[in-house]
Design a protein around this motif. Sequence first.
Motif, PDB file in Angstrom:
ATOM      1  N   GLN A  68       0.836  -1.204   0.000  1.00 36.50           N
ATOM      2  CA  GLN A  68       0.000   0.000   0.000  1.00 36.50           C
ATOM      3  C   GLN A  68       0.867   1.249   0.000  1.00 36.50           C
ATOM      4  O   GLN A  68       0.562   2.232  -0.672  1.00 36.50           O
ATOM      5  CB  GLN A  68      -0.949   0.004   1.208  1.00 36.50           C
ATOM      6  CG  GLN A  68      -1.936   1.163   1.183  1.00 36.50           C
ATOM      7  CD  GLN A  68      -2.815   1.159  -0.059  1.00 36.50           C
ATOM      8  OE1 GLN A  68      -3.482   0.171  -0.341  1.00 36.50           O
ATOM      9  NE2 GLN A  68      -2.826   2.251  -0.799  1.00 36.50           N
ATOM     10  N   LYS A  69       1.979   1.194   0.724  1.00 35.40           N
ATOM     11  CA  LYS A  69       2.913   2.322   0.745  1.00 35.40           C
ATOM     12  C   LYS A  69       3.475   2.578  -0.657  1.00 35.40           C
ATOM     13  O   LYS A  69       3.607   3.731  -1.076  1.00 35.40           O
ATOM     14  CB  LYS A  69       4.055   2.037   1.732  1.00 35.40           C
ATOM     15  CG  LYS A  69       4.528   3.229   2.501  1.00 35.40           C
ATOM     16  CD  LYS A  69       5.686   2.879   3.425  1.00 35.40           C
ATOM     17  CE  LYS A  69       5.192   2.292   4.722  1.00 35.40           C
ATOM     18  NZ  LYS A  69       6.295   2.114   5.703  1.00 35.40           N
ATOM     19  N   ASP A  72       0.846   4.290  -2.514  1.00 36.83           N
ATOM     20  CA  ASP A  72       0.694   5.671  -2.024  1.00 36.83           C
ATOM     21  C   ASP A  72       1.792   6.562  -2.583  1.00 36.83           C
ATOM     22  O   ASP A  72       1.536   7.709  -2.950  1.00 36.83           O
ATOM     23  CB  ASP A  72       0.723   5.711  -0.495  1.00 36.83           C
ATOM     24  CG  ASP A  72      -0.505   5.073   0.138  1.00 36.83           C
ATOM     25  OD1 ASP A  72      -1.520   4.862  -0.566  1.00 36.83           O
ATOM     26  OD2 ASP A  72      -0.440   4.768   1.351  1.00 36.83           O
TER      27      ASP A  72
END
Length: 134
Positions: A68-69, A72
Amino acid sequence: IDPHIHMETVLVRSLTGEIDRDLAIYKDLAENDSQLLGIDPFIPFVRKNFADAKYYLGQREQAFRELQKAIDYEPNYVPGYLEMASWYKEMGKTLESDRYTSTAIAIVNKYREFKPHEAYEGILLGRPPSSWAP
């Protein structure tokens, strides 16, 4: 940074697709990529490979956080969305899987006519090198 990048390339290319045989490679990959991300935390491809290693080593929560990072940091990272969709599908979470798949498709459609000029752009969009501009 270069030695870590080269080692990551070797380790990724060494993966066989057979999880039992690849566990030692994933362990080395996680260690290498952890060090590499300590130097430059914003490389989405390295973070995805780190997340993959953590996923296959059974550290699923960390894997999801790391992937997810990566998304992002690079909101157009198509392979990241597709990997996340695959993981959710494997868990039987079709709504989440469909959401990540839809996002990947939307990015692909948005940049349909774009010809990547750099490897970074092509990899980010999940395009084969043959589709990159000369």
